[in-house]
Write an enzyme that holds these catalytic residues in place. Structure first.
Site, PDB file in Angstrom:
ATOM      1  N   THR A 120     -15.155  -4.460  28.414  1.00  0.00           N
ATOM      2  CA  THR A 120     -16.323  -4.404  27.538  1.00  0.00           C
ATOM      3  C   THR A 120     -16.326  -3.140  26.678  1.00  0.00           C
ATOM      4  OG1 THR A 120     -18.727  -4.070  27.599  1.00  0.00           O
ATOM      5  CG2 THR A 120     -17.529  -3.399  29.544  1.00  0.00           C
ATOM      6  N   ASP A 121     -17.017  -3.211  25.545  1.00  0.00           N
ATOM      7  CA  ASP A 121     -17.165  -2.013  24.704  1.00  0.00           C
ATOM      8  C   ASP A 121     -18.113  -0.993  25.345  1.00  0.00           C
ATOM      9  OD1 ASP A 121     -19.588  -3.343  24.355  1.00  0.00           O
ATOM     10  OD2 ASP A 121     -19.565  -3.255  22.159  1.00  0.00           O
ATOM     11  N   GLU A 122     -18.843  -1.410  26.398  1.00  0.00           N
ATOM     12  CA  GLU A 122     -19.829  -0.504  26.992  1.00  0.00           C
ATOM     13  C   GLU A 122     -19.177   0.704  27.669  1.00  0.00           C
ATOM     14  OE1 GLU A 122     -23.207  -2.422  28.855  1.00  0.00           O
ATOM     15  OE2 GLU A 122     -22.879  -4.245  27.699  1.00  0.00           O
ATOM     16  N   TYR A 146     -22.981  -0.483  35.603  1.00  0.00           N
ATOM     17  CA  TYR A 146     -22.096  -1.551  35.123  1.00  0.00           C
ATOM     18  C   TYR A 146     -20.948  -0.974  34.298  1.00  0.00           C
ATOM     19  CZ  TYR A 146     -20.311  -5.141  31.941  1.00  0.00           C
ATOM     20  OH  TYR A 146     -19.482  -5.944  31.194  1.00  0.00           O
ATOM     21  N   LYS A 174     -16.857  -0.795  35.022  1.00  0.00           N
ATOM     22  CA  LYS A 174     -15.842  -1.401  34.141  1.00  0.00           C
ATOM     23  C   LYS A 174     -14.868  -0.318  33.649  1.00  0.00           C
ATOM     24  CE  LYS A 174     -15.462  -5.062  32.848  1.00  0.00           C
ATOM     25  NZ  LYS A 174     -14.793  -6.277  33.400  1.00  0.00           N
TER      26      LYS A 174
HETATM   27  P1  NAD Z   1     -20.589 -13.758  34.195  1.00  0.00           P
HETATM   28  O1  NAD Z   1     -21.492 -12.891  35.025  1.00  0.00           O
HETATM   29  O2  NAD Z   1     -21.157 -14.867  33.401  1.00  0.00           O
HETATM   30  O3  NAD Z   1     -19.459 -14.401  35.133  1.00  0.00           O
HETATM   31  C1  NAD Z   1     -18.798 -13.665  36.121  1.00  0.00           C
HETATM   32  C2  NAD Z   1     -18.024 -14.645  36.995  1.00  0.00           C
HETATM   33  O4  NAD Z   1     -17.308 -13.883  37.986  1.00  0.00           O
HETATM   34  C3  NAD Z   1     -18.913 -15.623  37.755  1.00  0.00           C
HETATM   35  O5  NAD Z   1     -18.365 -16.912  37.695  1.00  0.00           O
HETATM   36  C4  NAD Z   1     -18.907 -15.094  39.187  1.00  0.00           C
HETATM   37  O6  NAD Z   1     -19.091 -16.095  40.163  1.00  0.00           O
HETATM   38  C5  NAD Z   1     -17.517 -14.477  39.258  1.00  0.00           C
HETATM   39  N1  NAD Z   1     -17.443 -13.413  40.263  1.00  0.00           N
HETATM   40  C6  NAD Z   1     -18.299 -12.374  40.448  1.00  0.00           C
HETATM   41  N2  NAD Z   1     -17.902 -11.613  41.484  1.00  0.00           N
HETATM   42  C7  NAD Z   1     -16.760 -12.181  41.978  1.00  0.00           C
HETATM   43  C8  NAD Z   1     -15.882 -11.858  43.045  1.00  0.00           C
HETATM   44  N3  NAD Z   1     -16.092 -10.782  43.813  1.00  0.00           N
HETATM   45  N4  NAD Z   1     -14.808 -12.640  43.243  1.00  0.00           N
HETATM   46  C9  NAD Z   1     -14.583 -13.735  42.465  1.00  0.00           C
HETATM   47  N5  NAD Z   1     -15.388 -14.104  41.459  1.00  0.00           N
HETATM   48  C10 NAD Z   1     -16.468 -13.328  41.212  1.00  0.00           C
HETATM   49  O7  NAD Z   1     -19.789 -12.718  33.284  1.00  0.00           O
HETATM   50  P2  NAD Z   1     -19.290 -12.896  31.773  1.00  0.00           P
HETATM   51  O8  NAD Z   1     -20.387 -12.532  30.872  1.00  0.00           O
HETATM   52  O9  NAD Z   1     -18.609 -14.189  31.617  1.00  0.00           O
HETATM   53  O10 NAD Z   1     -18.210 -11.726  31.708  1.00  0.00           O
HETATM   54  C11 NAD Z   1     -16.852 -11.976  32.052  1.00  0.00           C
HETATM   55  C12 NAD Z   1     -16.050 -10.712  31.833  1.00  0.00           C
HETATM   56  O11 NAD Z   1     -16.135 -10.315  30.475  1.00  0.00           O
HETATM   57  C13 NAD Z   1     -16.554  -9.517  32.655  1.00  0.00           C
HETATM   58  O12 NAD Z   1     -15.447  -8.802  33.111  1.00  0.00           O
HETATM   59  C14 NAD Z   1     -17.365  -8.717  31.671  1.00  0.00           C
HETATM   60  O13 NAD Z   1     -17.345  -7.347  32.011  1.00  0.00           O
HETATM   61  C15 NAD Z   1     -16.603  -8.973  30.386  1.00  0.00           C
HETATM   62  N6  NAD Z   1     -17.387  -8.891  29.135  1.00  0.00           N
HETATM   63  C16 NAD Z   1     -18.560  -9.580  29.012  1.00  0.00           C
HETATM   64  C17 NAD Z   1     -19.267  -9.522  27.815  1.00  0.00           C
HETATM   65  C18 NAD Z   1     -20.548 -10.299  27.591  1.00  0.00           C
HETATM   66  O14 NAD Z   1     -21.201 -10.123  26.558  1.00  0.00           O
HETATM   67  N7  NAD Z   1     -20.946 -11.188  28.492  1.00  0.00           N
HETATM   68  C19 NAD Z   1     -18.776  -8.751  26.754  1.00  0.00           C
HETATM   69  C20 NAD Z   1     -17.569  -8.058  26.922  1.00  0.00           C
HETATM   70  C21 NAD Z   1     -16.877  -8.147  28.114  1.00  0.00           C
HETATM   71  P1  TYD Z   2     -28.152  -7.815  27.497  1.00  0.00           P
HETATM   72  O1  TYD Z   2     -28.092  -9.208  26.965  1.00  0.00           O
HETATM   73  O2  TYD Z   2     -28.580  -7.580  28.903  1.00  0.00           O
HETATM   74  O3  TYD Z   2     -26.719  -7.170  27.222  1.00  0.00           O
HETATM   75  P2  TYD Z   2     -26.249  -5.593  27.326  1.00  0.00           P
HETATM   76  O4  TYD Z   2     -27.273  -4.818  28.029  1.00  0.00           O
HETATM   77  O5  TYD Z   2     -24.986  -5.713  28.123  1.00  0.00           O
HETATM   78  O6  TYD Z   2     -26.029  -5.154  25.920  1.00  0.00           O
HETATM   79  O7  TYD Z   2     -29.133  -6.988  26.566  1.00  0.00           O
HETATM   80  C1  TYD Z   2     -28.943  -6.939  25.155  1.00  0.00           C
HETATM   81  C2  TYD Z   2     -29.987  -5.978  24.595  1.00  0.00           C
HETATM   82  O8  TYD Z   2     -31.285  -6.581  24.774  1.00  0.00           O
HETATM   83  C3  TYD Z   2     -30.045  -4.641  25.319  1.00  0.00           C
HETATM   84  O9  TYD Z   2     -30.331  -3.626  24.353  1.00  0.00           O
HETATM   85  C4  TYD Z   2     -31.206  -4.786  26.285  1.00  0.00           C
HETATM   86  C5  TYD Z   2     -32.143  -5.729  25.557  1.00  0.00           C
HETATM   87  N1  TYD Z   2     -32.950  -6.638  26.400  1.00  0.00           N
HETATM   88  C6  TYD Z   2     -34.329  -6.770  26.178  1.00  0.00           C
HETATM   89  O10 TYD Z   2     -34.904  -6.118  25.277  1.00  0.00           O
HETATM   90  N2  TYD Z   2     -35.038  -7.631  26.965  1.00  0.00           N
HETATM   91  C7  TYD Z   2     -34.463  -8.358  27.960  1.00  0.00           C
HETATM   92  O11 TYD Z   2     -35.178  -9.116  28.674  1.00  0.00           O
HETATM   93  C8  TYD Z   2     -33.051  -8.233  28.177  1.00  0.00           C
HETATM   94  C9  TYD Z   2     -32.353  -9.008  29.260  1.00  0.00           C
HETATM   95  C10 TYD Z   2     -32.331  -7.358  27.360  1.00  0.00           C
END
Ligand code: NAD
Ligand code: TYD
Length: 350
Positions: free
Chosen positions: A131-133, A156, A160
């Site tokens: 992630t970019d975070e 988080y 990461k």
């Molecule tokens: P998500 O929370 O939707 O899915 C995570 C999946 O991992 C789930 O299916 C869960 O059951 C599985 N999981 C969790 N713990 C586990 C374990 N111990 N063993 C096996 N499986 C396990 O997450 P996502 O949003 O799809 O993110 C996927 C990846 O992409 C992550 O690594 C996250 O850091 C990265 N990412 C997410 C975003 C975003 O905006 N969602 C952006 C950039 C990077």
């Molecule tokens: P989120 O979707 O949780 O992603 P991330 O924190 O990983 O960027 O949140 C996106 C933005 O929205 C973040 O600035 C937090 C804000 N947010 C709210 O204002 N209300 C909410 O209920 C949630 C879940 C997030």
């Protein structure tokens, strides 16, 4: 011909990635290892579950013996590592769950791959999805590049960042053939409604308050999930070993403007009077340590590998809303049970 272990394939991004690889590469064998936490859902993969090149295994990436057995049985040539605890608010409540899965889980996968591959790295790839975070929080200007110093600020993002460092350590120390990508915020179908966009879509449908943390001035750079997994495909096949690639949408929105755009489109689609959903906006206590702004410079990926986002945001959001409106059963299933408890705990105290 790859034999790929995808971890976390039943989650949001993992399910899109699994679908893309299963369909686009029928000659590859895809094994999806997922613990099926609250965020993992096999309904996300219904349309591909019977494909002959797809297999599901329920299991935990921190279980090194399980991983050793899987590597030995399946002879994986590649790992696409998506599994993680992914929600910042949950990491504030329960940081150790994030250290366990994101740090220990990633290290265990690397260890199992290293033992099985035993220095024979021909045609092998360990791809870590991040992630970019990890780069921390930007002020009003500037972008994250691949050389921006890591400065994670939530449990988080710190977990990461640790996992990224461990992946690089295996590259430098053991010459493991790794690739890493760091992506901005994703949105799209199958997004769990704890995250801002699907949470607001769900609440607008149900005429419930739309909780905006602080003043709603925090900025995120949103990318349609199918564009993200397309980028992973390109990096997996054509990216350089040992390199990091940033992936982003060049699509910055303040939270408040984003939620207003959602409200506008949903009033339209639901046939409600203009302005009715905006009345649901409710400002609530800010997130602890809330990062102000994320924005990605994805020019390396464009220049080296020719990837660009395909969708404009308004179009992506429209497709996303249409999907949620057409999949109310999915939404109902994921918001029953544990979700109700989570929602009460998170939002009633704000
Ligand atoms: P998500 O929370 O939707 O899915 C995570 C999946 O991992 C789930 O299916 C869960 O059951 C599985 N999981 C969790 N713990 C586990 C374990 N111990 N063993 C096996 N499986 C396990 O997450 P996502 O949003 O799809 O993110 C996927 C990846 O992409 C992550 O690594 C996250 O850091 C990265 N990412 C997410 C975003 C975003 O905006 N969602 C952006 C950039 C990077
Ligand atoms: P989120 O979707 O949780 O992603 P991330 O924190 O990983 O960027 O949140 C996106 C933005 O929205 C973040 O600035 C937090 C804000 N947010 C709210 O204002 N209300 C909410 O209920 C949630 C879940 C997030």
């Amino acid at each position: 011909m790859h034999k790929i272990l995808i971890t976390g394939g039943a989650g949001f991004i993992g399910s899109h990635l699994t679908r893309l690889f299963v369909r686009k590469y029928p000659g590859y064998t895809i094994v999806n290892l997922d613990k099926l936490t609250y965020a993992g859902n096999l309904e996300n993969l219904r349309d591909i579950e019977n494909e002959p090149n797809y297999h599901f295994i329920k299991g935990d990436i921190t279980d090194l013996n399980l991983l050793r057995n899987l590597f030995s049985a399946h002879k994986f040539t590649a790992v696409l590592h998506c599994a993680a605890e992914s929600h910042v608010d949950r990491s504030i409540t329960d940081p150790l769950a994030f250290i366990n899965t994101n740090v220990l889980g990633t290290a265990s996968l690397l260890q199992a791959a290293k033992e099985e591959w035993a220095g024979d790295y021909e045609n092998k790839i360990f791809y870590h999805i991040s992630t970019d975070e990890v780069y921390g929080s930007l002020g009003e200007t500037g972008f994250f590049t691949e050389t921006t110093a890591y400065d994670p600020r939530s449990p988080y993002s710190a977990s990461k960042a640790s996992s990224d460092h461990i992946v690089r350590a295996f590259y430098h120390t053991y010459k493991m053939p790794v690739k890493i990508s760091n992506c901005s915020n994703n949105y799209g179908p199958y997004h769990f409604p704890e995250k801002l966009i699907p949470l607001c879509i769900h609440n607008i449908i149900n005429n419930k308050p739309l909780p905006i943390y602080g003043k709603g001035e925090n900025v995120r750079d949103w990318l349609f999930v199918e564009d993200h997994v397309r980028a992973i495909d390109v990096i997996f096949h054509n990216g350089k070993i040992g390199e990091t690639y940033n992936i982003g949408g060049h699509n910055e929105w303040t939270n408040i403007n984003l939620v207003k755009e959602l409200c506008r489109q949903m009033d339209d689609k639901l046939g409600r009077p203009k302005g009715s959903s905006e009345k649901l906006i409710t400002y609530v206590t800010d997130r602890a340590g809330h990062d102000l702004r994320y924005a990605i410079d994805a020019s390396k990926l464009k220049k080296e590998l020719g990837w660009m986002p395909s969708l404009q945001f308004e179009e992506g959001i429209s497709k996303t809303i249409d999907w949620y409106l057409a999949n109310t059963e999915w939404l109902k299933h994921v918001t029953s049970g544990e979700y109700q408890h989570y929602y009460t705990e998170q939002y009633h105290k704000r």
